[in-house]
Structure formats: structure tokens, C-alpha cells
Design a protein around this motif. Structure first.
Motif, PDB file in Angstrom:
ATOM      1  N   TRP A  46      -4.203  -1.953  -1.025  1.00 60.90           N
ATOM      2  CA  TRP A  46      -2.900  -1.204  -0.472  1.00 60.90           C
ATOM      3  C   TRP A  46      -3.000  -1.624  -2.387  1.00 60.90           C
ATOM      4  O   TRP A  46      -2.179  -2.815  -2.657  1.00 60.90           O
ATOM      5  CB  TRP A  46      -2.097  -0.916   0.007  1.00 60.90           C
ATOM      6  CG  TRP A  46      -2.775  -0.892   1.235  1.00 60.90           C
ATOM      7  CD1 TRP A  46      -2.940  -0.890   2.634  1.00 60.90           C
ATOM      8  CD2 TRP A  46      -3.439   1.073   1.194  1.00 60.90           C
ATOM      9  NE1 TRP A  46      -3.744  -0.225   3.501  1.00 60.90           N
ATOM     10  CE2 TRP A  46      -3.668   1.411   3.154  1.00 60.90           C
ATOM     11  CE3 TRP A  46      -2.400   2.183   0.969  1.00 60.90           C
ATOM     12  CZ2 TRP A  46      -3.934   2.198   3.192  1.00 60.90           C
ATOM     13  CZ3 TRP A  46      -3.186   3.163   1.787  1.00 60.90           C
ATOM     14  CH2 TRP A  46      -3.072   3.272   2.633  1.00 60.90           C
ATOM     15  N   GLU A  52       6.929   9.398  -4.636  1.00 61.05           N
ATOM     16  CA  GLU A  52       7.099  10.755  -3.734  1.00 61.05           C
ATOM     17  C   GLU A  52       8.189  11.476  -4.966  1.00 61.05           C
ATOM     18  O   GLU A  52       7.207  12.564  -5.359  1.00 61.05           O
ATOM     19  CB  GLU A  52       7.330  10.477  -3.062  1.00 61.05           C
ATOM     20  CG  GLU A  52       7.278  11.545  -1.974  1.00 61.05           C
ATOM     21  CD  GLU A  52       7.912  11.242  -0.574  1.00 61.05           C
ATOM     22  OE1 GLU A  52       8.598  10.793  -0.402  1.00 61.05           O
ATOM     23  OE2 GLU A  52       7.233  12.121   0.140  1.00 61.05           O
ATOM     24  N   ARG A 148      -6.821   7.972   0.292  1.00 63.99           N
ATOM     25  CA  ARG A 148      -6.178   7.529   1.515  1.00 63.99           C
ATOM     26  C   ARG A 148      -5.151   6.520   0.389  1.00 63.99           C
ATOM     27  O   ARG A 148      -4.794   5.963  -0.551  1.00 63.99           O
ATOM     28  CB  ARG A 148      -7.160   6.430   2.118  1.00 63.99           C
ATOM     29  CG  ARG A 148      -6.079   5.634   3.123  1.00 63.99           C
ATOM     30  CD  ARG A 148      -6.647   3.816   3.462  1.00 63.99           C
ATOM     31  NE  ARG A 148      -8.192   4.043   3.331  1.00 63.99           N
ATOM     32  CZ  ARG A 148      -8.856   4.638   3.899  1.00 63.99           C
ATOM     33  NH1 ARG A 148      -8.509   4.166   5.496  1.00 63.99           N
ATOM     34  NH2 ARG A 148     -10.219   4.027   3.471  1.00 63.99           N
ATOM     35  N   HIS A 149      -4.155   7.399   1.155  1.00 62.20           N
ATOM     36  CA  HIS A 149      -2.374   6.671   0.569  1.00 62.20           C
ATOM     37  C   HIS A 149      -1.313   7.285   1.742  1.00 62.20           C
ATOM     38  O   HIS A 149      -1.685   7.386   3.298  1.00 62.20           O
ATOM     39  CB  HIS A 149      -2.474   7.881  -0.412  1.00 62.20           C
ATOM     40  CG  HIS A 149      -1.503   9.400   0.326  1.00 62.20           C
ATOM     41  ND1 HIS A 149      -3.039  10.502   0.886  1.00 62.20           N
ATOM     42  CD2 HIS A 149      -1.240   9.413   0.352  1.00 62.20           C
ATOM     43  CE1 HIS A 149      -2.204  11.447   1.697  1.00 62.20           C
ATOM     44  NE2 HIS A 149      -1.053  11.145   0.969  1.00 62.20           N
ATOM     45  N   THR A 150      -0.481   6.345   1.369  1.00 62.95           N
ATOM     46  CA  THR A 150       0.602   6.562   2.343  1.00 62.95           C
ATOM     47  C   THR A 150       1.760   6.778   1.823  1.00 62.95           C
ATOM     48  O   THR A 150       2.477   5.934   0.545  1.00 62.95           O
ATOM     49  CB  THR A 150       1.050   5.243   3.644  1.00 62.95           C
ATOM     50  OG1 THR A 150       1.455   5.254   4.501  1.00 62.95           O
ATOM     51  CG2 THR A 150       1.326   4.104   2.737  1.00 62.95           C
ATOM     52  N   TRP A 152       6.001   5.617   1.346  1.00 67.06           N
ATOM     53  CA  TRP A 152       7.681   4.027   1.956  1.00 67.06           C
ATOM     54  C   TRP A 152       8.113   4.974   1.155  1.00 67.06           C
ATOM     55  O   TRP A 152       8.266   4.107  -0.387  1.00 67.06           O
ATOM     56  CB  TRP A 152       6.349   3.345   2.526  1.00 67.06           C
ATOM     57  CG  TRP A 152       7.351   2.203   3.045  1.00 67.06           C
ATOM     58  CD1 TRP A 152       7.972   2.514   4.454  1.00 67.06           C
ATOM     59  CD2 TRP A 152       7.945   0.922   2.401  1.00 67.06           C
ATOM     60  NE1 TRP A 152       8.513   1.222   4.777  1.00 67.06           N
ATOM     61  CE2 TRP A 152       8.733   0.286   3.367  1.00 67.06           C
ATOM     62  CE3 TRP A 152       7.971   0.233   1.185  1.00 67.06           C
ATOM     63  CZ2 TRP A 152       9.250  -0.409   3.213  1.00 67.06           C
ATOM     64  CZ3 TRP A 152       8.821  -0.594   1.006  1.00 67.06           C
ATOM     65  CH2 TRP A 152       9.606  -1.151   1.769  1.00 67.06           C
ATOM     66  N   ILE A 156       4.466   5.707  -3.923  1.00 63.90           N
ATOM     67  CA  ILE A 156       3.438   6.495  -3.429  1.00 63.90           C
ATOM     68  C   ILE A 156       2.262   4.955  -2.893  1.00 63.90           C
ATOM     69  O   ILE A 156       2.324   4.184  -4.181  1.00 63.90           O
ATOM     70  CB  ILE A 156       2.335   7.575  -3.987  1.00 63.90           C
ATOM     71  CG1 ILE A 156       3.781   8.243  -3.496  1.00 63.90           C
ATOM     72  CG2 ILE A 156       1.540   7.922  -3.080  1.00 63.90           C
ATOM     73  CD1 ILE A 156       3.353   9.856  -4.475  1.00 63.90           C
ATOM     74  N   PRO A 166      -4.153  -1.006   8.440  1.00 63.16           N
ATOM     75  CA  PRO A 166      -3.255  -0.010   7.832  1.00 63.16           C
ATOM     76  C   PRO A 166      -2.058   0.093   6.888  1.00 63.16           C
ATOM     77  O   PRO A 166      -1.276  -1.280   6.727  1.00 63.16           O
ATOM     78  CB  PRO A 166      -2.735   0.979   9.252  1.00 63.16           C
ATOM     79  CG  PRO A 166      -4.054  -0.210  10.273  1.00 63.16           C
ATOM     80  CD  PRO A 166      -4.439  -1.275   9.229  1.00 63.16           C
ATOM     81  N   ALA A 167      -1.598   0.512   5.433  1.00 61.07           N
ATOM     82  CA  ALA A 167      -0.220   0.068   5.123  1.00 61.07           C
ATOM     83  C   ALA A 167       0.723  -0.083   5.840  1.00 61.07           C
ATOM     84  O   ALA A 167       1.311  -1.138   4.845  1.00 61.07           O
ATOM     85  CB  ALA A 167      -0.198   1.768   3.923  1.00 61.07           C
ATOM     86  N   GLU A 168       0.665   0.422   6.629  1.00 66.29           N
ATOM     87  CA  GLU A 168       2.395   0.535   7.721  1.00 66.29           C
ATOM     88  C   GLU A 168       2.134  -1.221   8.114  1.00 66.29           C
ATOM     89  O   GLU A 168       3.311  -1.848   8.268  1.00 66.29           O
ATOM     90  CB  GLU A 168       1.946   1.000   9.093  1.00 66.29           C
ATOM     91  CG  GLU A 168       2.330   2.540   9.172  1.00 66.29           C
ATOM     92  CD  GLU A 168       1.119   3.104   8.183  1.00 66.29           C
ATOM     93  OE1 GLU A 168       0.091   3.330   8.242  1.00 66.29           O
ATOM     94  OE2 GLU A 168       1.629   4.143   7.557  1.00 66.29           O
ATOM     95  N   ASP A 184      14.011   6.574   3.666  1.00 68.54           N
ATOM     96  CA  ASP A 184      13.042   7.450   3.086  1.00 68.54           C
ATOM     97  C   ASP A 184      13.822   8.102   2.437  1.00 68.54           C
ATOM     98  O   ASP A 184      13.647   9.152   1.872  1.00 68.54           O
ATOM     99  CB  ASP A 184      13.022   8.000   4.822  1.00 68.54           C
ATOM    100  CG  ASP A 184      11.807   6.998   4.951  1.00 68.54           C
ATOM    101  OD1 ASP A 184      11.010   5.990   4.436  1.00 68.54           O
ATOM    102  OD2 ASP A 184      11.940   6.715   6.297  1.00 68.54           O
TER     103      ASP A 184
END
Ligand code: FES
Ligand code: FE2
Length: 391
Positions: A46, A52, A148-150, A152, A156, A166-168, A184
Motif C-alpha cells: 500500500w 482525495e 485497488r485503493h482506499t 483514509w 488515497i 487490507p489497508a484498514e 474524514d
């Protein structure tokens, strides 16, 4: 010498016996080392890819480069953010070269068009007749390839490699530590981009070097205050430090009207400053009233692009007062904080170039990490060494 590998167990800080630099000077100058870091780190984990707010509006897109690969951030008209390989599915040309607010992106070569959800829509003269196109099955197979992205805390992250944790899970230690903060909903105060004449690892190491603060940045506070810092290892991949008692002058937007806090922050956390590297390339700095990110993308062994942004609480964002039609009561505090924070970064730019130039000398291999100060640098170098098989 490292006497204990920092990857096991993660968590509490085990004191490392440090001495000679873990990475040789050539790791900062040679193309072969650079290529292996792109492959073994930036394309295999990651990594921070962008902010964002770069694609805040529905129907906007922006090309980015991660690990040397052209990617595309796209937010479709229903607000869904996606990340794609920024590559036309016909002949592999880079599809988009500029930020855009077009609902469809048109390839410059044969004018295929793609929707912002990645689907292929136009394919002129597909079978040499006007308005022709592929059958539905072929069309469905020729959408832009997703990454694949997330998202937070306004950032990004992407993963260009094979299935992974998982990024989480990766970010969980920070999510827990910063639970009282509303990251957020932060708003941009200011962002700048820097072209740095240094290897990306020096950008990270300098961010994790708390020893230089009173000397390079004397304006941030007294030496005794700025050196009152504790190393922190939240996980193998999240390393940095905490000022548990704060450095009161550090971002002194505090002159004049103060910035609002970033959440319902308990009293005992209000003097705390956290400074972490989310390995490899997101450098985050959190105080109760601002959140700073310096993210870096390697460009060449001696060249890095830095993206620095300062965020504040939603009600204090630079974009807030026009829509509210009210006076921007936080303007002074926000601008004052940014002046200090970007001023500090400006001072680091020539230091980074000088560090890089030092690594062209074989003498740089005789440098000595200091046990009292360079624990986190040693951990960072160990992460790089392990990932690239130098251990
Ligand atoms: S390369 Fe994009 S349409 Fe041909
Ligand atoms: Fe610095």
C-alpha cells in the motif's frame, strides 16, 4: 549493527544498537537500487497515491504517477471515487494527461472514449463503418483496468501488487490512536508541491530526524523543548515519534484566534504532537488543530516529488467562508500555521539536496547512526533493506 529485527515483535520500542548506516550510500544514488525499491516496495505494498480533494467534484479526474506507473483518479457523476491504470485499452497509450472535468475521457490516438466509471463507451469506426462498436462482451472486457485503493484521512492509498492485507489493517494502529480526531472531515488549508533533489528515502529519514530540529529550524522552539521527543513504533510499518508535552510554538497559528480542534479531543491529548511515517511514503504530522501530510513519489535516484498539504477542521477550511457568506474568522490563524509549517519544509529542501550530494562520496558509507537519536531511522532503513532483499 542491528541486534534484533524490528519486525518481530511489532509494538513497543525495542532499543536497537545502531552504528553504521544500514543502507549504503549507493542505495541512494544507483539506478539498480532505485528500480528494486519501485518494484519491491512501491509496486508491492500500500502506498500513498494522492489526496482525495484532487478529485473532489463529481465528474472530475486527475492523472497521477505511482511507482513510475501512470494512474488515473476519477470520481464519477454519482460521487464514487475510483483509481485506474491510466492506459487506453487499445494500444496502451497514456489516456489522460491533465486534470479534467469531462464526463468522458477521449483517447488522443483513435478517439475511443471511456466513462469515469472506467467503462468503454465510444469506439469510432470499430469495423470500418461509422457508429460501429464491439459486441457487448468485448466492450465489457475493454474497460479501464482498476487499481485497488482506499481512502483514509483525505489520502488515497493504492496497491499495485498481488492480493495483500487490507489497508484498514495496515492503518488500524493510527485509526485507533487518533480515534478522537475527525480526520474524514478535515478541509484543506493549503498545499504545495516540491521538486526535491534527493532520494525519496532521505525525505523520509529527514522527516523522522528529530535531532536536526533546533539547528535547522530554530524558530520552532527552544532546543530543550524540541528535543523532548519520544520514539514511537505503532507497528512495523508505522514508525515515528510523539511530543507528549507539545512544542508550544511549533505551528503557532496560535497567535491570534486559534484554529478549532479537529474533534472532541480529551484534555490529556491536547498537548500531544504525533509524527509518523506510514511506510513507505506517507509522512503525517498531527496536532489537535491541524493535520499535515508530506507524501513523496520517487522520480529518479536523486529526484523526488513532495506533495505537502495542511488540513484544518471543517469549519476553518479555506473554502468555507465564501459559501457561508461570512467573514473568514480563521484566516489569520490558518495562514499563520501554514506560514510556519511550509517555512519549516522550505528549510529542509537545501538540506535534502546536500544530504544527497554527500552520498556520491564513499565517505558517506562511514556515517554513524547515533543510538540516542537514530533509532527510527535505523528501523526505516531496515524496512527498506528487508523489502529489497538487502538483508
Ligand atoms: S490507442 Fe486509444 S483509441 Fe487507439
Ligand atoms: Fe526539518
Amino acid at each position: 549493527m542491528i541486534t534484533q529485527t524490528p519486525r518481530t515483535p511489532p509494538g513497543p520500542l525495542d532499543h536497537l544498537e545502531v552504528g553504521r548506516s544500514i543502507l549504503p550510500a549507493s542505495a541512494y544514488t544507483e539506478q539498480v537500487a532505485f528500480d528494486s525499491e519501485l518494484r519491491d516496495i512501491f509496486q508491492s505494498r500500500w502506498v500513498w497515491a494522492g489526496f482525495e480533494h484532487w478529485v473532489a467534484a463529481p465528474g472530475s479526474s486527475r492523472p497521477i504517477t505511482v511507482a513510475g506507473q501512470p494512474l488515473l483518479l476519477a470520481r464519477d457523476s454519482d460521487g464514487t471515487l475510483r483509481v485506474f491504470h491510466n492506459i487506453c485499452r487499445h494500444r496502451g497509450i497514456v489516456l489522460s494527461e491533465e486534470p479534467s472535468t469531462r464526463k468522458r475521457l477521449r483517447c488522443p490516438y483513435h478517439y475511443w472514449t471511456f466513462n469515469l466509471d472506467g467503462s468503454l463507451c465510444g469506439t469510432p469506426y470499430w469495423d470500418r463503418t461509422k457508429n460501429s462498436g464491439p459486441d457487448e462482451q468485448t466492450r465489457a472486457q475493454l474497460g479501464l483496468l482498476p487499481v485497488r485503493h482506499t481512502v483514509w484521512a483525505g489520502m488515497i492509498f493504492v496497491h499495485l501488487g498481488a492480493p495483500c492485507e487490507p489497508a484498514e489493517d495496515l492503518l488500524a494502529p493510527l485509526t485507533a490512536r487518533w480515534a478522537p480526531y475527525n480526520l474524514d472531515s478535515v478541509r484543506l488549508a493549503e498545499e504545495r508541491q516540491y521538486n526535491i533533489d534527493a532520494n525519496w528515502k532521505l525525505v523520509v529519514e529527514n522527516f523522522l530526524d528529530f535531532y536536526h530540529l533546533p539547528f535547522v529550524h530554530p524558530q520552532v522552539g527552544s532546543a530543550s523543548a524540541v528535543l523532548d521527543v519520544e520514539d514511537e513504533v505503532l507497528s512495523p510499518d508505522i514508525i515515528g515519534a510523539c511530543y507528549p508535552r507539545g512544542v508550544t510554538t511549533k505551528a503557532s497559528g496560535k497567535a491570534g484566534s486559534a484554529l478549532p480542534l479537529l474533534g472532541d479531543i480529551p484534555e490529556e491529548m491536547r498537548t500531544r504532537q504525533d509524527i509518523f511515517c506510514v511506510f513507505p511514503n506517507a509522512l503525517v504530522f498531527l496536532e489537535p488543530d491541524f493535520f499535515q501530510v508530506i507524501a513523496c513519489q520517487p522520480v529518479a535516484p536523486g529526484r523526488t516529488v513532495e506533495y505537502m498539504a495542511v488540513f484544518v477542521a471543517a469549519e476553518a477550511g479555506a473554502d468555507r467562508h465564501p459559501e457561508a457568506g461570512a467573514a473568514d474568522r480563521y484566516a489569520e490563524a490558518r495562514e499563520s500555521a501554514c506560514r510556519v509549517l511550509f517555512g519549516v519544509n522550505d528549510q529542509d529542501v537545501p538540506i535534502l539536496a546536500q544530504l544527497q550530494r554527500g552520498r556520491s562520496s564513499p565517505s558517506a558509507d562511514r556515517g554513524h547512526l547515533v543510538s540516542h537519536w537514530d533509532q527510527i531511522t535505523a528501523r526505516f532503513q531496515t524496512l527498506v533493506a528487508e523489502a529489497t532483499g538487502r538483508h
